[in-house]
Every structure is written in C-alpha cells, then in structure tokens.
Design a protein around this motif. Sequence first.
Motif, PDB file in Angstrom:
ATOM      1  N   VAL A  51      23.132  38.950   7.035  1.00  0.00           N
ATOM      2  CA  VAL A  51      24.290  38.441   8.051  1.00  0.00           C
ATOM      3  C   VAL A  51      23.696  39.096   9.151  1.00  0.00           C
ATOM      4  CG1 VAL A  51      26.807  37.610   7.230  1.00  0.00           C
ATOM      5  CG2 VAL A  51      25.610  37.594   5.334  1.00  0.00           C
ATOM      6  N   GLY A  52      24.031  39.723   9.601  1.00  0.00           N
ATOM      7  CA  GLY A  52      24.086  40.224  10.651  1.00  0.00           C
ATOM      8  C   GLY A  52      23.706  39.615  11.185  1.00  0.00           C
ATOM      9  N   ILE A  53      21.883  39.425  11.487  1.00  0.00           N
ATOM     10  CA  ILE A  53      21.084  39.041  11.492  1.00  0.00           C
ATOM     11  C   ILE A  53      20.830  37.224  12.527  1.00  0.00           C
ATOM     12  CG2 ILE A  53      18.141  37.774  11.918  1.00  0.00           C
ATOM     13  CD1 ILE A  53      17.757  40.998  10.599  1.00  0.00           C
ATOM     14  N   SER A  54      21.713  36.993  10.551  1.00  0.00           N
ATOM     15  CA  SER A  54      22.592  35.375  11.453  1.00  0.00           C
ATOM     16  C   SER A  54      23.662  35.091  11.976  1.00  0.00           C
ATOM     17  CB  SER A  54      22.048  34.978  10.103  1.00  0.00           C
ATOM     18  OG  SER A  54      22.385  33.631   9.876  1.00  0.00           O
ATOM     19  N   ILE A  55      24.589  35.830  12.491  1.00  0.00           N
ATOM     20  CA  ILE A  55      25.730  35.336  12.780  1.00  0.00           C
ATOM     21  C   ILE A  55      25.335  35.602  14.566  1.00  0.00           C
ATOM     22  CG2 ILE A  55      27.919  37.228  13.868  1.00  0.00           C
ATOM     23  CD1 ILE A  55      28.527  37.821  10.928  1.00  0.00           C
ATOM     24  N   ASN A  56      24.265  36.301  14.613  1.00  0.00           N
ATOM     25  CA  ASN A  56      24.102  36.532  16.065  1.00  0.00           C
ATOM     26  C   ASN A  56      23.120  35.311  16.334  1.00  0.00           C
ATOM     27  OD1 ASN A  56      25.061  38.989  16.336  1.00  0.00           O
ATOM     28  ND2 ASN A  56      23.125  40.628  16.047  1.00  0.00           N
ATOM     29  N   LYS A  57      22.417  35.022  15.089  1.00  0.00           N
ATOM     30  CA  LYS A  57      21.590  34.109  16.259  1.00  0.00           C
ATOM     31  C   LYS A  57      22.171  33.006  16.342  1.00  0.00           C
ATOM     32  CE  LYS A  57      16.914  34.603  14.029  1.00  0.00           C
ATOM     33  NZ  LYS A  57      16.202  34.037  12.809  1.00  0.00           N
ATOM     34  N   SER A  58      23.944  32.611  15.449  1.00  0.00           N
ATOM     35  CA  SER A  58      24.095  31.264  15.249  1.00  0.00           C
ATOM     36  C   SER A  58      25.181  31.765  16.469  1.00  0.00           C
ATOM     37  CB  SER A  58      24.770  31.530  14.057  1.00  0.00           C
ATOM     38  OG  SER A  58      24.382  30.974  12.781  1.00  0.00           O
ATOM     39  N   PHE A  59      26.247  33.128  16.611  1.00  0.00           N
ATOM     40  CA  PHE A  59      26.923  32.984  17.635  1.00  0.00           C
ATOM     41  C   PHE A  59      26.869  34.120  18.655  1.00  0.00           C
ATOM     42  CE2 PHE A  59      28.588  32.351  12.781  1.00  0.00           C
ATOM     43  CZ  PHE A  59      29.406  31.593  13.478  1.00  0.00           C
ATOM     44  N   GLY A  60      25.685  34.750  19.131  1.00  0.00           N
ATOM     45  CA  GLY A  60      25.752  35.514  19.960  1.00  0.00           C
ATOM     46  C   GLY A  60      25.969  36.905  19.820  1.00  0.00           C
ATOM     47  N   SER A  61      27.227  36.951  18.616  1.00  0.00           N
ATOM     48  CA  SER A  61      27.144  38.661  18.427  1.00  0.00           C
ATOM     49  C   SER A  61      28.096  38.491  17.518  1.00  0.00           C
ATOM     50  CB  SER A  61      28.263  39.197  19.436  1.00  0.00           C
ATOM     51  OG  SER A  61      29.054  38.735  20.232  1.00  0.00           O
TER      52      SER A  61
ATOM     53  N   TRP B  62      36.487  28.855   7.246  1.00  0.00           N
ATOM     54  CA  TRP B  62      35.638  29.761   6.810  1.00  0.00           C
ATOM     55  C   TRP B  62      33.981  29.841   6.858  1.00  0.00           C
ATOM     56  CZ3 TRP B  62      37.121  29.794   1.894  1.00  0.00           C
ATOM     57  CH2 TRP B  62      37.750  29.249   0.905  1.00  0.00           C
ATOM     58  N   LEU B  63      33.552  30.369   6.498  1.00  0.00           N
ATOM     59  CA  LEU B  63      31.916  30.600   7.312  1.00  0.00           C
ATOM     60  C   LEU B  63      31.414  30.337   6.091  1.00  0.00           C
ATOM     61  CD1 LEU B  63      30.371  31.980   9.456  1.00  0.00           C
ATOM     62  CD2 LEU B  63      29.750  33.932   7.993  1.00  0.00           C
ATOM     63  N   ILE B  64      30.326  29.243   6.916  1.00  0.00           N
ATOM     64  CA  ILE B  64      29.369  28.593   6.117  1.00  0.00           C
ATOM     65  C   ILE B  64      27.863  28.791   6.008  1.00  0.00           C
ATOM     66  CG2 ILE B  64      29.286  26.114   5.559  1.00  0.00           C
ATOM     67  CD1 ILE B  64      31.537  25.773   6.098  1.00  0.00           C
ATOM     68  N   LYS B  65      27.258  28.224   5.028  1.00  0.00           N
ATOM     69  CA  LYS B  65      25.476  28.192   5.441  1.00  0.00           C
ATOM     70  C   LYS B  65      25.596  27.110   5.386  1.00  0.00           C
ATOM     71  CE  LYS B  65      21.695  30.473   3.841  1.00  0.00           C
ATOM     72  NZ  LYS B  65      21.587  31.271   2.660  1.00  0.00           N
TER      73      LYS B  65
ATOM     74  N   LEU C  65      24.512  29.384  10.367  1.00  0.00           N
ATOM     75  CA  LEU C  65      25.989  29.571   9.775  1.00  0.00           C
ATOM     76  C   LEU C  65      27.135  28.446  10.733  1.00  0.00           C
ATOM     77  CD1 LEU C  65      25.796  33.746   9.426  1.00  0.00           C
ATOM     78  CD2 LEU C  65      26.009  31.788   7.643  1.00  0.00           C
ATOM     79  N   LEU C  66      28.126  28.359  10.089  1.00  0.00           N
ATOM     80  CA  LEU C  66      29.257  27.895  10.788  1.00  0.00           C
ATOM     81  C   LEU C  66      30.358  28.078  10.540  1.00  0.00           C
ATOM     82  CD1 LEU C  66      28.190  23.835   9.324  1.00  0.00           C
ATOM     83  CD2 LEU C  66      26.931  24.867  12.060  1.00  0.00           C
TER      84      LEU C  66
ATOM     85  N   ASN D 293      26.433  36.506  -1.124  1.00  0.00           N
ATOM     86  CA  ASN D 293      26.524  35.248  -0.623  1.00  0.00           C
ATOM     87  C   ASN D 293      25.786  34.491  -0.058  1.00  0.00           C
ATOM     88  OD1 ASN D 293      29.349  35.917  -2.307  1.00  0.00           O
ATOM     89  ND2 ASN D 293      30.423  35.521  -0.639  1.00  0.00           N
ATOM     90  N   PHE D 294      25.316  35.486   0.700  1.00  0.00           N
ATOM     91  CA  PHE D 294      24.404  34.237   1.897  1.00  0.00           C
ATOM     92  C   PHE D 294      23.061  34.381   1.879  1.00  0.00           C
ATOM     93  CE2 PHE D 294      21.204  35.452   5.445  1.00  0.00           C
ATOM     94  CZ  PHE D 294      21.406  34.298   6.567  1.00  0.00           C
ATOM     95  N   LYS D 295      22.714  35.349   0.642  1.00  0.00           N
ATOM     96  CA  LYS D 295      21.169  35.633  -0.092  1.00  0.00           C
ATOM     97  C   LYS D 295      22.181  35.104  -1.278  1.00  0.00           C
ATOM     98  CE  LYS D 295      19.938  39.886   0.691  1.00  0.00           C
ATOM     99  NZ  LYS D 295      19.940  41.547   0.665  1.00  0.00           N
ATOM    100  N   THR D 296      22.533  33.957  -1.977  1.00  0.00           N
ATOM    101  CA  THR D 296      22.208  33.256  -3.817  1.00  0.00           C
ATOM    102  C   THR D 296      22.435  32.285  -2.821  1.00  0.00           C
ATOM    103  OG1 THR D 296      24.789  33.736  -3.860  1.00  0.00           O
ATOM    104  CG2 THR D 296      22.966  35.613  -4.927  1.00  0.00           C
TER     105      THR D 296
END
Length: 200
Positions: free
Chosen positions: A100-110, A132-135, A140-141, A196-199
């Motif tokens: 999730v950390g990697i995905s958050i950085n990719k989606s929002f910068g940090s 909400w944080l949506i996958k 991520l949105l 949640n992210f993985k499933t």
Amino acid sequence: MFKLPDLKYKYNALEPYIDEVTMKIHHDLHHLAYIDKLNLTLEKYPDLSKKSIEELLSDLNSIPEDIRTTVQNHGGGHFNHSFFWNILTPNSGREPAKQVGISINKSFGSFEKFKEEFATAGLNRFGSGWVWLIKNGNKLLIESTPNQDTPLSDGKHVILGLDVWEHAYYLKFKSKRADYIKAWWNVVDWTKVENNFKTI
Ligand code: MN
C-alpha cells in the motif's frame, strides 16, 4: 437478520484519539440503529433477507423501489461501519505497510501528500458522509460519498475509509473536523489496509 459485529478492541482502546464514549455511542447506538431498521425493512422480503449486505448494496437496482432508499441508507450504514471498525486499531504502525505504501507513493507522490488530499476530501464533504481510499486496478483513488452511500454500489472496492459524520467526533472535537481527521491517522490499522489491498 443482520447482527451488530463486536469490536475487536475495547471501547477505550483508541484513546486519546477517539474517546470511549464516542465509540460506545457510535457502535452500540448508531450502528445498531442502522441494522435494526434494515432488518425491519427486509422483514417482508425473505428473498432479500437471504442476501449478504455486499450483495444488496452492489445491486441496488434489483431492490424494490419503495424500500431501495432505506436499504441504501441503513444497509450502507451497516456495511460502512462494519468496515470502519475493522480498519482501526490501538496498535497502528502509523505508516502504510509495504505494498500500500508503494501504491500510495505512486498515486499521490508521498504519504504526506496522500494524507493532505484525504483530509481535504473529508473537509469538503458538506454535512454527513465518508472519505474512501479506493483500489482501481493498480491505482489508488480518493473519493467522498454523502450520507451512508458506499462506493460498493458503484462497483468500487474500498481499502480504507473515514466516517466524517458529526456523531463520529463531536463529543471530543466539537466542530473541529480537521482535528479529528488528524488524530484518526494514529489509529489506522495499516496491516488490515494492506490485506484489503492484496485481496481486492
Ligand atoms: Mn458513523
């Protein structure tokens, strides 16, 4: 019949970030009221009563028009709160877990920028609702919904969510929703969010 799920921690476990009285009222009164009204509404609809809350909310069009809004509101209230209790913990790592950390950085910068955007969405929700944080695929949105509407009804999968109704914070934070959101980060269960992210 839908049932009120137990919390996996004590009412005072999230202190000082979320206070004991708020947790007790929020879980035992507000959440239970959504369930009671949902059960009462579905009493005369045995076929619908057999469905899971996810099945009901992900296909609102299949619900008879005269009870659709009630199911959306009270069913949404049940689903959203059950989800919410589960992504809270007194033992928050306070930082996103690996994927999730990697995905958050990719989606929002940090992580910091993500938290800012998330808080802004919460503050911009006028009246009652959720953030909400949506996958969505690999992305991520952040989205906000009014009342007890849930992204599930639009086919979207949430991995994190925040209740910004006044009943979630008023006793401790009064009108200061920004302070509540800031405090809330201290009790986010990032292990659960990672799951949640993985499933999904
Ligand atoms: Mn609530």
